[in-house]
Design a protein around this motif. Structure first.
Motif, PDB file in Angstrom:
ATOM      1  N   GLY A   1      -3.729  -2.439   3.140  1.00  0.00           N
ATOM      2  CA  GLY A   1      -2.757  -2.870   4.589  1.00  0.00           C
ATOM      3  C   GLY A   1      -3.454  -1.046   5.416  1.00  0.00           C
ATOM      4  O   GLY A   1      -4.052  -2.430   6.393  1.00  0.00           O
ATOM      5  N   VAL A   2      -3.297  -0.240   5.181  1.00  0.00           N
ATOM      6  CA  VAL A   2      -3.919   0.574   6.519  1.00  0.00           C
ATOM      7  C   VAL A   2      -6.029  -0.022   6.635  1.00  0.00           C
ATOM      8  O   VAL A   2      -5.938  -0.147   7.107  1.00  0.00           O
TER       9      VAL A   2
ATOM     10  N   PRO B   1     -13.502   2.440   6.256  1.00  0.00           N
ATOM     11  CA  PRO B   1     -13.370   1.217   4.739  1.00  0.00           C
ATOM     12  C   PRO B   1     -13.121   2.465   3.546  1.00  0.00           C
ATOM     13  O   PRO B   1     -12.903   2.000   2.539  1.00  0.00           O
ATOM     14  N   GLU B   2     -12.232   3.148   4.474  1.00  0.00           N
ATOM     15  CA  GLU B   2     -11.832   4.529   3.283  1.00  0.00           C
ATOM     16  C   GLU B   2     -10.264   4.918   3.821  1.00  0.00           C
ATOM     17  O   GLU B   2     -10.728   6.132   4.700  1.00  0.00           O
ATOM     18  N   VAL B   3      -9.410   4.856   2.801  1.00  0.00           N
ATOM     19  CA  VAL B   3      -8.336   5.717   2.619  1.00  0.00           C
ATOM     20  C   VAL B   3      -7.975   6.417   2.119  1.00  0.00           C
ATOM     21  O   VAL B   3      -7.824   6.261   1.092  1.00  0.00           O
ATOM     22  N   ARG B   4      -7.501   7.420   2.209  1.00  0.00           N
ATOM     23  CA  ARG B   4      -7.251   8.971   1.641  1.00  0.00           C
ATOM     24  C   ARG B   4      -5.331   8.922   1.520  1.00  0.00           C
ATOM     25  O   ARG B   4      -5.403   9.118   3.130  1.00  0.00           O
ATOM     26  N   VAL B   5      -4.565   8.750   0.747  1.00  0.00           N
ATOM     27  CA  VAL B   5      -3.096   9.251   0.640  1.00  0.00           C
ATOM     28  C   VAL B   5      -3.384   9.819   0.429  1.00  0.00           C
ATOM     29  O   VAL B   5      -3.345  10.447  -1.199  1.00  0.00           O
ATOM     30  N   ALA B   6      -1.924  11.664   0.647  1.00  0.00           N
ATOM     31  CA  ALA B   6      -1.716  12.496   0.115  1.00  0.00           C
ATOM     32  C   ALA B   6      -0.233  12.434  -0.180  1.00  0.00           C
ATOM     33  O   ALA B   6       0.814  12.314   1.741  1.00  0.00           O
ATOM     34  N   HIS B   7       0.587  13.436  -0.876  1.00  0.00           N
ATOM     35  CA  HIS B   7       2.091  14.237   0.575  1.00  0.00           C
ATOM     36  C   HIS B   7       1.754  14.681   0.832  1.00  0.00           C
ATOM     37  O   HIS B   7       0.621  15.502   1.319  1.00  0.00           O
TER      38      HIS B   7
ATOM     39  N   ARG C   1       4.661   5.298  -5.836  1.00  0.00           N
ATOM     40  CA  ARG C   1       3.770   4.988  -7.568  1.00  0.00           C
ATOM     41  C   ARG C   1       2.281   4.578  -7.121  1.00  0.00           C
ATOM     42  O   ARG C   1       1.995   4.426  -5.563  1.00  0.00           O
ATOM     43  N   PRO C   2       1.620   4.433  -7.967  1.00  0.00           N
ATOM     44  CA  PRO C   2       0.503   4.201  -8.187  1.00  0.00           C
ATOM     45  C   PRO C   2       0.018   2.895  -7.135  1.00  0.00           C
ATOM     46  O   PRO C   2      -0.659   2.422  -6.060  1.00  0.00           O
ATOM     47  N   ASP C   3       1.215   1.867  -8.005  1.00  0.00           N
ATOM     48  CA  ASP C   3       0.736   0.485  -6.667  1.00  0.00           C
ATOM     49  C   ASP C   3       1.192   0.802  -6.110  1.00  0.00           C
ATOM     50  O   ASP C   3       0.724  -0.597  -4.986  1.00  0.00           O
ATOM     51  N   GLU C   4       2.099   1.372  -4.834  1.00  0.00           N
ATOM     52  CA  GLU C   4       2.680   1.629  -3.953  1.00  0.00           C
ATOM     53  C   GLU C   4       1.158   1.920  -2.457  1.00  0.00           C
ATOM     54  O   GLU C   4       1.832   1.668  -2.141  1.00  0.00           O
ATOM     55  N   VAL C   5       1.219   3.208  -3.470  1.00  0.00           N
ATOM     56  CA  VAL C   5      -0.247   3.691  -3.169  1.00  0.00           C
ATOM     57  C   VAL C   5      -1.252   2.472  -2.641  1.00  0.00           C
ATOM     58  O   VAL C   5      -1.419   2.884  -1.328  1.00  0.00           O
ATOM     59  N   ARG C   6      -1.496   1.587  -3.315  1.00  0.00           N
ATOM     60  CA  ARG C   6      -2.484   1.022  -3.081  1.00  0.00           C
ATOM     61  C   ARG C   6      -2.486   0.082  -2.496  1.00  0.00           C
ATOM     62  O   ARG C   6      -3.385  -0.242  -1.934  1.00  0.00           O
ATOM     63  N   ARG C   7      -0.999  -0.450  -2.019  1.00  0.00           N
ATOM     64  CA  ARG C   7      -1.090  -1.397  -1.174  1.00  0.00           C
ATOM     65  C   ARG C   7      -0.866  -1.131   0.064  1.00  0.00           C
ATOM     66  O   ARG C   7      -1.737  -1.178   1.214  1.00  0.00           O
TER      67      ARG C   7
END
Length: 306
Positions: free
Chosen positions: A84-85, A92-98, A74-80
């Motif tokens: 956190g990372v 400064p930047e974290v990119r999360v993908a499937h 979920r978007p809120d999980e991705v933001r967390r």
């Protein structure tokens, strides 16, 4: 620029730091179940564990992190996860993908095509552009209850079902019954050992190793399970190639690069080579190519992508 890549799945999480000179340091931690109660907290704990296992000299801030994670968060999980990372790695930047995105980047080195990821679960990704550009389509990846056909969990589940059917007398005799008893104990207690333990997916998927051993010993029931699994993977590949051709509005003579990723594809005799032969025979527009890298390489490419 120092960057980091994270490849996280149900069987393990890997973290790699890449220095400005191209030097690398890699550490691992456990896997996670994507339908766990708080996947964001679990993922952050595993990243922290892997980070702590790096040499002390490598635990310095990085400029950017690319992460490929199994499951749809979920978007809120991705933001967390991002926050956190970022805090843990000083990024400064974290990119999360499937993880299908990073597997695709790694296997085809950022080029267009189709990548079939077969591990505990199964997903195929078609992408028409380079890097993270272009149109995309995913096939399967619906999780162990609704899809992931041909993956390690599905193979293990079918193996256990066949073992219990033989135990009951509902199905043909098979060496899988003895293999399941050796692995889990008396079969009449198997449901109690698997249901509600929190490790059911990993435990069932791990039985795919015994299904492989029994198939190699000549057991026809186990061999049929692997044959059916490969058929499912070929069907997933066919659908992904069709989606690619639709998205790319390709000419009739266009061939589509197809590659693979995931631990189950490492089972060459029962999975990868039969799958490869059938794809090349049954899907004329597909051109199977060896992977250039894996999901962790793809996560690093995600971090590098401008």
């Amino acid at each position: 620029m120092r960057i980091a890549g994270v490849d996280g799945g149900q069987t393990g999480l890997r973290l790699r730091v890449v220095g400005p000179d191209g030097s690398t340091a890699t550490a691992t931690s456990g896997g996670f179940d994507y339908d766990a109660g708080d996947p964001a907290a679990t993922i952050l704990a595993l990243v922290k564990q892997a980070w702590a296992r790096l040499p002390a000299a490598e635990r310095r801030p990085v400029a950017r992190v690319g992460m490929g994670l199994t499951g749809d968060h979920r978007p809120d999980e991705v933001r967390r996860i991002e926050a956190g990372v970022a805090d843990l790695l000083g990024a400064p930047e974290v990119r999360v993908a499937h993880d299908s995105v990073t597997a695709h980047l790694g296997a085809l080195a950022g080029k267009p095509g189709v990548v079939v990821v077969a591990g505990t679960g199964v997903v195929a990704l078609a992408r028409t552009g380079s890097g993270t550009t272009g149109a995309t389509a995913r096939v399967d990846g619906w999780g162990h209850l609704l899809g992931d056909e041909g993956g390690g969990f599905a193979v293990g589940r079918h193996g256990l079902r066949a073992a219990l059917a033989a135990y009951d007398g509902r199905g043909p005799r098979t060496l899988l019954a003895a293999a399941a008893a050796d692995r889990f104990g008396p079969l009449d207690g198997l449901p109690r050992r698997l249901y509600g333990t929190g490790g059911t997916v990993a435990d069932v998927a791990s039985f795919s190793r015994q299904v492989a051993d029994v198939a190699r010993a000549g057991d026809p029931v186990a061999a049929a399970i692997w044959h059916d699994g490969v058929t499912a993977l070929v069907d997933t590949t066919r659908a992904a190639v069709s989606r690619y051709l639709e998205l790319a509005a390709s000419r009739p003579d266009t061939t589509v690069p197809v590659s693979w990723a995931g631990g189950l594809m490492g089972v060459a005799d029962l999975v990868r080579e039969p799958w490869r032969r059938r794809v090349e025979t049954e899907i004329p527009r597909a051109h199977v190519v060896d992977p250039a890298g894996d999901g962790l390489d793809g996560a690093v490419l995600l971090a590098e992508d401008a």
